[in-house]
Design a protein around this motif. Structure first.
Motif, short mmCIF file in Angstrom:
data_model
loop_
_atom_site.label_atom_id
_atom_site.label_comp_id
_atom_site.label_asym_id
_atom_site.label_seq_id
_atom_site.Cartn_x
_atom_site.Cartn_y
_atom_site.Cartn_z
N THR A 181 0.83 -1.21 0.00
CA THR A 181 0.00 0.00 0.00
C THR A 181 0.86 1.25 0.00
O THR A 181 0.45 2.28 -0.55
N ASN A 184 1.87 1.70 -3.37
CA ASN A 184 0.69 2.08 -4.15
C ASN A 184 0.44 3.58 -4.10
O ASN A 184 -0.27 4.13 -4.96
N GLU A 343 -2.67 4.41 8.74
CA GLU A 343 -3.53 4.99 7.70
C GLU A 343 -3.14 6.43 7.40
O GLU A 343 -2.56 7.13 8.24
N ILE A 372 -6.37 6.12 2.94
CA ILE A 372 -5.51 5.05 2.45
C ILE A 372 -5.09 4.23 3.66
O ILE A 372 -4.31 4.70 4.50
N LEU A 374 -3.12 1.27 5.38
CA LEU A 374 -1.93 0.45 5.13
C LEU A 374 -1.99 -0.88 5.85
O LEU A 374 -1.50 -1.89 5.34
N GLU A 378 -5.93 -3.51 3.77
CA GLU A 378 -5.30 -2.63 2.79
C GLU A 378 -6.38 -2.15 1.83
O GLU A 378 -6.94 -2.96 1.09
N TYR A 379 -6.71 -0.87 1.89
CA TYR A 379 -7.73 -0.36 0.98
C TYR A 379 -7.53 1.12 0.73
O TYR A 379 -6.80 1.82 1.45
N ILE A 380 -8.18 1.59 -0.32
CA ILE A 380 -8.24 3.02 -0.64
C ILE A 380 -9.71 3.38 -0.69
O ILE A 380 -10.50 2.73 -1.39
N LEU A 406 -7.79 -3.58 -1.73
CA LEU A 406 -6.72 -4.23 -2.47
C LEU A 406 -6.75 -5.74 -2.25
O LEU A 406 -6.38 -6.52 -3.13
#
Length: 487
Positions: A181, A184, A343, A372, A374, A378-380, A406
């Motif tokens: 992440t 990313n 995050e 975001i 971490l 793990e996501y946005i 993710l």
């Protein structure tokens, strides 16, 4: 790109990091066919062990640190077959000579040295390698944090290693840079046309970076006391995340371009003073409380004595350049937090004029927010405004989220240990995800200004009950600016 190193020499091989992260990472790389042919792992520590005794130790530890569905006894046997063990203690020339015999005939195919030891042993270990004739132009050396405890000691450590290795042979590890992440962030910013034009003071109100841990000292008593959260977490992990968020677009995705821009951002951090630390920083220390439903003791109780070491820190940072002028960066990290959470939150400014407000009822608009995460997930997530379904003449807006998990989006891909990426890059000689000397020194320059400010202002730690997000003064730090922490 040069040929990958055919030999991996690990100092501190009997330690916790080696068992938890490095050997499981090597196992995964071997299982996936990513290690070079005729690869050799030379493990080293102060304990006097035979090859077989050390292999048995690794064979027993792998199931503890690999997912049950990932562990395969046959792969473990293959890994153990390419491991040998050589006891080495800094300053013992005979042991370094024996180590040299272990890698005899292999140096021309590249040697990657990994120092998972206290920083005080970095230079003596490198000197032992040099005296044994192990350092060549094809030798690379990786160092775990911390690189010193302030700018002066950091320079000493770097000078000791720099006297024997060129900068392009030195790989300073910050494992956060190995996280998918974090990498990313570069893709998010520079691979999508909608974000970069808004990634500046004209559109962003503020930025938050949170790294929360639920654990306490966890066996790190001798290291942690006197170091504290500022040196242990902010100086490296948090500032590396900040530099990726704040950096200017690099000309290309290569080690020099990326790290040039990161160090510019770090050098733009506004130093703190004895006056500004009072309003721009908070020091905290956990007391007894409950985390995850479990009663836990306080820091002083775990330590066995009173201490002024901070286990929590919150900071309001400013980056003095064109892109970020006037945008505060709120940073916080601590132990015994309610959740293990890393995050980044990007808070955008509200729309300049709302067409939806009527009859004095306000606009009902919330500013857009980009979150975001971490870890642990793990996501946005992008929070935007959308019309609520219905036939009312008055348009009602609600905040909805656009989620990119993710984990779900790449469900067929295994989530990798951060060290897998870093070890692979070390073997290949790619320094993009490693920290350059001038980055480390720019980080310490800012951290030292805070520590000096604390000393000059006589700032003591504020208590907070375990299971809370730090002292109440951390809430005031951000709320006096009209914002709130995202918990």
């Amino acid at each position: 790109m040069t040929e990958p190193s055919a030999t991996f020499l690990l100092f501190g091989a009997t330690g916790d990091l080696a068992h938890r992260m490095i050997f499981p990472s090597l196992y995964n790389l071997l299982a996936d066919g990513l290690l070079p042919d005729d690869f050799l792992v030379v493990a080293s520590g102060r304990s006097d062990l035979s090859d077989e005794a050390f292999r048995a130790d690794i064979r027993a530890s792998l199931p503890k640190f690999l997912p049950a569905d990932r562990h395969d006894a046959a792969v473990a046997d293959r890994l153990c077959a390419i491991i040998c063990y050589q006891p080495v203690e800094a300053g013992n020339a005979d042991q370094f000579a024996a180590l040299a015999r272990r890698v005899e005939g292999r140096l021309d195919r590249g040697l990657a040295v990994y120092l998972s030891t206290p920083p005080s042993l970095f230079a003596p270990t490198a000197q032992g390698l040099a005296q044994a004739g192990i350092i060549t132009p094809k030798t690379r050396i990786a160092m775990e944090k911390p690189i010193g405890k302030d700018l002066a000691s950091s320079k000493q450590v770097n000078d000791g290693i720099g006297a024997l290795f060129a900068e392009d042979q030195i790989f300073r590890v910050d494992h956060y840079l190995g996280k998918e992440t974090v990498q990313n962030l570069l893709a998010l910013r520079f691979g999508n046309v909608m974000f970069e034009p808004l990634w500046n003071a004209s559109a962003i109100d503020h930025v938050q970076i949170t790294v929360g841990e639920t654990v306490g000292l966890e066996g790190r008593v001798s290291y942690y006391d006197g170091v504290g959260a500022l040196r242990d977490m902010v100086q490296n992990h948090v500032l590396q995340i900040l530099s990726i968020i704040a950096m200017e677009p690099p000309a290309r995705m290569d080690p020099t371009s990326v790290r040039d821009e990161k160090v510019k951002a770090l050098r733009s951090l506004r130093p703190m003073t004895a006056e500004t630390v009072k309003t721009h920083s908070v020091r905290g220390q956990y007391t007894p409380g409950a985390v995850g439903g479990q009663i836990v003791t306080g820091y002083a109780d775990e330590l066995g004595k009173p201490s002024d070491t901070e286990t929590f820190v919150a900071l309001k940072a400013h980056i003095d350049n064109w892109r970020w002028q006037g945008v505060p960066f709120y940073l916080r990290t601590g132990k015994r937090m309610p959740a293990r959470q890393s995050e980044i939150l990007i808070q955008f400014k509200p729309v300049r004029h709302s067409i939806f407000g009527r009859d004095g009822h306000g606009s009902g608009l919330e500013p857009n927010t980009l979150i975001i995460r971490l870890q642990p997930e793990e996501y946005i997530r992008l929070l935007i405004m959308s019309k609520r379904p219905g036939l009312e003449r008055q348009v009602h807006l609600d905040e909805v989220s656009l989620d990119v998990s993710l984990t779900a989006a790449f469900a067929g891909q295994r989530r990798r240990i951060a060290y897998e990426r870093l070890l692979l890059d070390l073997l290949a000689g790619d320094q993009t995800l490693f920290v350059r000397r001038d980055e480390v020194e720019a980080q310490w320059t800012w951290i030292d200004s805070i520590i000096d400010g604390w000393k000059a202002a006589g700032m003591k730690v504020s208590p907070y009950a375990s299971g809370n997000w730090g002292p109440s003064s951390a809430i005031a730090l951000i709320e006096r600016d009209g914002a709130s922490w995202h918990d």
